[in-house]
Design an enzyme around this catalytic site. Structure first.
Site, PDB file in Angstrom:
ATOM      1  N   HIS A  55       0.801  -1.226   0.000  1.00 31.38           N
ATOM      2  CA  HIS A  55       0.000   0.000   0.000  1.00 31.38           C
ATOM      3  C   HIS A  55       0.833   1.274   0.000  1.00 31.38           C
ATOM      4  O   HIS A  55       0.264   2.362   0.101  1.00 31.38           O
ATOM      5  CB  HIS A  55      -0.933   0.024   1.210  1.00 31.38           C
TER       6      HIS A  55
ATOM      7  N   LYS B 266     -14.318   8.548  -4.080  1.00 32.03           N
ATOM      8  CA  LYS B 266     -15.591   8.921  -3.444  1.00 32.03           C
ATOM      9  C   LYS B 266     -16.033  10.301  -3.886  1.00 32.03           C
ATOM     10  O   LYS B 266     -17.223  10.529  -4.170  1.00 32.03           O
ATOM     11  CB  LYS B 266     -15.427   8.871  -1.917  1.00 32.03           C
TER      12      LYS B 266
ATOM     13  N   THR C 258      -8.439   6.467  -2.084  1.00 32.20           N
ATOM     14  CA  THR C 258      -9.840   6.076  -2.294  1.00 32.20           C
ATOM     15  C   THR C 258     -10.764   7.265  -2.083  1.00 32.20           C
ATOM     16  O   THR C 258     -11.875   7.293  -2.607  1.00 32.20           O
ATOM     17  CB  THR C 258     -10.256   4.924  -1.356  1.00 32.20           C
TER      18      THR C 258
ATOM     19  N   LYS D  43       1.034  14.093   1.448  1.00 26.32           N
ATOM     20  CA  LYS D  43      -0.312  14.427   0.967  1.00 26.32           C
ATOM     21  C   LYS D  43      -0.464  15.936   0.754  1.00 26.32           C
ATOM     22  O   LYS D  43      -1.426  16.403   0.168  1.00 26.32           O
ATOM     23  CB  LYS D  43      -1.363  13.886   1.933  1.00 26.32           C
TER      24      LYS D  43
ATOM     25  N   LYS E 180      -8.131  13.749   4.576  1.00 26.16           N
ATOM     26  CA  LYS E 180      -7.349  12.516   4.541  1.00 26.16           C
ATOM     27  C   LYS E 180      -6.374  12.559   5.707  1.00 26.16           C
ATOM     28  O   LYS E 180      -6.297  13.553   6.428  1.00 26.16           O
ATOM     29  CB  LYS E 180      -6.593  12.371   3.216  1.00 26.16           C
ATOM     30  N   ARG E 181      -5.671  11.467   5.911  1.00 28.24           N
ATOM     31  CA  ARG E 181      -4.660  11.425   6.959  1.00 28.24           C
ATOM     32  C   ARG E 181      -3.661  12.563   6.761  1.00 28.24           C
ATOM     33  O   ARG E 181      -3.278  12.873   5.631  1.00 28.24           O
ATOM     34  CB  ARG E 181      -3.964  10.063   6.912  1.00 28.24           C
TER      35      ARG E 181
END
Length: 808
Positions: free
Chosen positions: A356, A657, A653, A551, A545-546
């Protein structure tokens, strides 16, 4: 198919649970009892079908999938289970006639505290799809008492609080103490030769009892029910009576307390040796209990383990469950008495590994001495696996020392879990096309050249029934009308029919109204829960998100600061109202991430208090981001920020969405964004920034963020503002972190290199937003082409190409 339940059937079932389980009648109940009674009714339905499913699987000798993940981010289950079981309307009617509002009862349920982010949510989506596709499967994890943590923002800073989800969430759990397993730690090994065979005896170990707590998983449109098995840790002795009798009350319960620590929280901080030890104990406890349970059930049916790999496939979700490989070897050799070669053949054909991440920090490495001390027999087996694998590597690569070191399972006093997965599994898969190519050509290049057929790709997917049909009822109704049925729930490719309506003015207007209603509903929720009134006339521009540097939430902040400075310079300028929404948890020990959260909140306070920004610019950090909050946010979102450094995000993901709910993506070509671009093209998303190969090339040539700082006056001013801070809060370390190598690699994730392109992408997005017809046309294209990202497709690919099991 499901038995048909009427509203009256549900009322009688709920009343029965109130009387039998709680000894009360409906005149005495409150919302908590109502929720629990409803949950127990659905749990009974699923348990009945679950027993039928298990009988069918055993009767037909079907191969079973065992999905191991330290996270299953299930969210709330009452509405989801009722929806999948086909009784949601009946349940709603029963609740209303018993004097309650269904929405209030659904809101009573806490999110199950079994995960943190995308890894856990993916596992939950896959479990739903496996069940819907009639694949015999069991998920396995730990029954965390407090989960990850409940986030509170106090004076702009993240504060971690316990998340006591089980006070209500345990209504779904069915304890199975009769199926307990013993897990052993520490101790010593004694070798015994008997009839020419070596036997290893493990002695003087400490024991922890694993108690399974099962959660039933209902599929949509099927009577098939699977199970999520969660292991709870207990001591064999709850109390030392001798110590208690002598007045040593704390010491008397010490053994039980230490055992329960294993399943207390998800991801204990491992910056110290105690944390590392606890994490390793968690992982071994998890896999040992799981493999013992699998083996026991297999033997009950077949009486031998020689066909174990033919009837079972174990999917390792990330490296956390890697110890399943040596643990299965231990049982096959020490308990079943098989030779190494037979045990290895069974093991390697029974295990597959999903990678992942390409981040080195997440490819777990454990100190060898820790494994030797806590798991002496497991260490012996890992050491032997390592030696045998190393000989194969050396033979293939003609004793190339650099390659041997890179591919080694044990090296430099460390055990490398990803390499152990590659050595001991039948398949290794990435989770997006780009990610898999990076694994094949970079991270695991030498392993791929050695066994190319082992490396596969399965792009991630999401449960579209939860993330579209349930969460966005207005859009669901429109889709059913335009496609002529609800078939998209089982065949998401039906969404492609929406493409034909992209230029239909009436459809565009209806889509815009659905989005506006969702924005109003979310604004009402935020006012009630956060005390903040959102400007629903502004663009809902969202990054949730985390919190991790790759990110690049900080890049988003930098662009917001630039817009704020521009507005301050020219208060009378034309400015399209803009609402930036953030949601993220930072790992408790991750200082930079927590500093970014603090920066977002101090920036938000200054902007939201500034009269110049009123009704024009707003920034809000949504506290305690979780599945149930996301279910409200996704339908209301208009812009999806997917801005990770190219080559760092495995898939994502959240991007799927947002797309499925009609939000438009501002993003880099990273992870599954690449495949989104394949189906959308340049015209239906807003791309920017360096590509993965360009990032690698710039770094090879020597990346100097100071050049961008000196050349771009807008960027220069933004970074100076970050240094000087907001409201008296300075962020010198973040400033230094981006510009100067003495704080590590300067701007490791290349925010400064992508800043100008990112600001331009935001400008292009705002321009299109001012043309509602074009915006809604693009939005409809996004929804129409999102079906490929349904989890049903992903799970079917696993079933066909990795698990080799049948499915609907």
């Amino acid at each position: 198919m499901h038995q048909v339940y009427t509203k009256n059937d549900m009322k009688e079932a709920i009343r029965g649970k109130l009387r039998l389980n709680y000894g009360i009648t409906e005149t005495d109940i409150n919302e908590e009892y109502m929720f629990k009674a409803c949950a127990l009714v659905l749990r009974d339905m699923m348990a009945f079908h679950g027993a039928e499913t298990r009988e069918k699987v055993q009767r037909n000798h079907e191969r079973q999938v065992h999905y191991l993940s330290l996270e299953f981010l299930m969210g709330r289950s009452l509405m989801k289970n009722a929806y999948n079981l086909g009784v949601l309307d009946a349940l709603n009617g029963a609740i209303e006639e018993m004097g309650f509002q269904p929405a209030d009862i659904f809101e009573m349920e806490p999110d199950a505290g079994l995960g943190n982010g995308g890894l856990g949510r993916l596992a939950a989506c896959y479990l739903d799809s496996m069940t819907t596709l009639d694949i015999p499967a069991t998920g396995y994890s730990l029954c965390y008492e407090l989960g990850i943590f409940k986030q509170r923002i106090v004076d702009g800073q993240q504060v971690e609080l316990p998340d006591d989800w089980k006070t209500m969430g345990d209504a779904w759990l069915i304890p199975k103490p009769e199926e307990r397993e013993e897990v052993h730690f520490g101790g010593h090994l004694r070798e015994v030769w008997n009839n020419g065979h070596l036997h290893v005896v493990h002695e003087d170990y400490s024991t922890v009892i694993a108690i399974p707590c099962d959660m039933q998983i209902a599929g949509y449109g099927t009577d098939h029910v699977n199970t999520l098995r969660l292991w709870d840790a207990k001591s064999p002795r709850t109390l030392d009576m001798a110590l208690f009798s002598s007045g040593q009350y704390v010491r008397a319960t010490e053994e039980q307390t230490m055992a329960q620590t294993i399943t207390k929280i998800l991801y204990p901080n491992d910056e110290h040796i105690e944390g590392k030890s606890l994490r390793l104990k968690q992982q071994y406890f998890f896999v040992s209990a799981t493999v013992q349970s699998m083996v026991r059930k297999h033997l009950e049916v077949y009486g031998t383990l020689k066909n174990f790999h033919e009837k079972n496939i174990i999917q390792i979700n990330d490296t956390h469950p890697t110890l399943v490989i040596p643990e299965l070897m231990r049982i096959l050799m020490d308990d079943a008495g098989y030779s190494w070669d037979i045990s290895w053949e069974i093991t390697k054909n029974a295990v597959a590994y999903t990678n992942h991440t390409v981040l080195a920090e997440a490819l777990e490495r454990w100190p060898q001495v820790l494994i030797q001390r806590l798991l002496p027999r497991i260490w012996q087996i890992i050491d032997e696996i390592s030696k045998r694998y190393q000989r194969k590597v050396e033979a293939f690569y003609h004793h190339n020392d650099a390659i041997t070191e890179k591919m080694a399972v044990v090296w430099g006093g460390e055990v490398r879990m990803a390499n152990l997965c590659i050595a001991g599994g039948s398949a290794v898969n990435g989770v997006s096309g780009l990610h898999t190519e990076i694994l094949r050509n970079d991270v695991f290049r030498e392993a791929c050249q050695m066994t190319p057929a082992k490396f596969k790709n399965v792009t991630n997917g999401i449960d579209h029934r939860r993330w579209l049909a349930q969460s966005n009822v207005g859009l669901d109704a429109l889709i059913r009308e335009l496609t002529g049925s609800n078939q998209y729930l089982l065949n998401p490719n039906e969404l492609l029919k929406l493409d034909a309506y992209a230029n239909d003015t009436a459809v565009q207007e209806r889509l815009a109204k659905i989005k506006r209603d969702n924005k109003d509903a979310f604004a009402h929720y935020v006012k009630r829960t956060h005390g903040i009134m959102l400007n629903t006339d502004g663009i809902f521009d969202v990054q949730v998100k985390r919190l991790h540097e790759y990110k690049r939430q900080l890049l988003n902040v930098m662009q917001i600061i630039a817009s704020y400075q521009q507005l301050r310079d020219n208060p009378n300028m034309d400015f399209v109202p803009h609402v930036y929404l953030f949601g993220a948890k930072a790992a408790p020990g991750y200082k930079v991430a927590k500093d970014i959260i603090r920066l977002i909140n101090s920036l938000a306070k200054q902007i939201n208090d500034d009269p110049v920004c009123k009704d024009r610019l707003q920034v809000v950090f949504l506290e305690n981001y979780c599945v149930s909050l996301a279910e409200k946010l996704m339908p209301a979102s208009e812009v999806s920020q997917q801005i990770s450094t190219a080559g760092k995000e495995a898939s994502g993901t959240g991007n799927m969405k947002f797309m499925m709910n009609g939000a438009l993506t501002v993003g880099t070509l990273d992870g599954a964004n690449v495949e989104m671009h394949d189906v959308l093209g340049d015209e239906n998303m807003f791309l920017f920034g360096l590509h993965a190969d360009e990032v690698a090339e710039v770094k090879r040539n020597g990346y100097d963020p100071n050049l961008f700082y000196q050349r771009d006056p807008v960027l220069h001013r933004v970074l100076d503002q970050i240094r000087d801070g907001f409201g008296g809060m300075r962020y010198d370390e973040l400033y230094e972190h981006l510009l100067h190598t003495r704080y590590g690699t300067a701007d490791e994730y290349m925010l400064l290199a992508d800043f100008a392109a990112y600001c331009d992408a935001e400008r292009r997005m705002v321009e299109v937003y001012q043309n509602p017809a074009k915006w809604n046309s693009i939005s409809l294209h996004n929804i129409a082409r999102s079906g490929i990202f349904a989890a049903d497709r992903s799970v079917a690919e696993y079933a066909d190409n990795i698990w080799h099991v049948t499915h609907k």
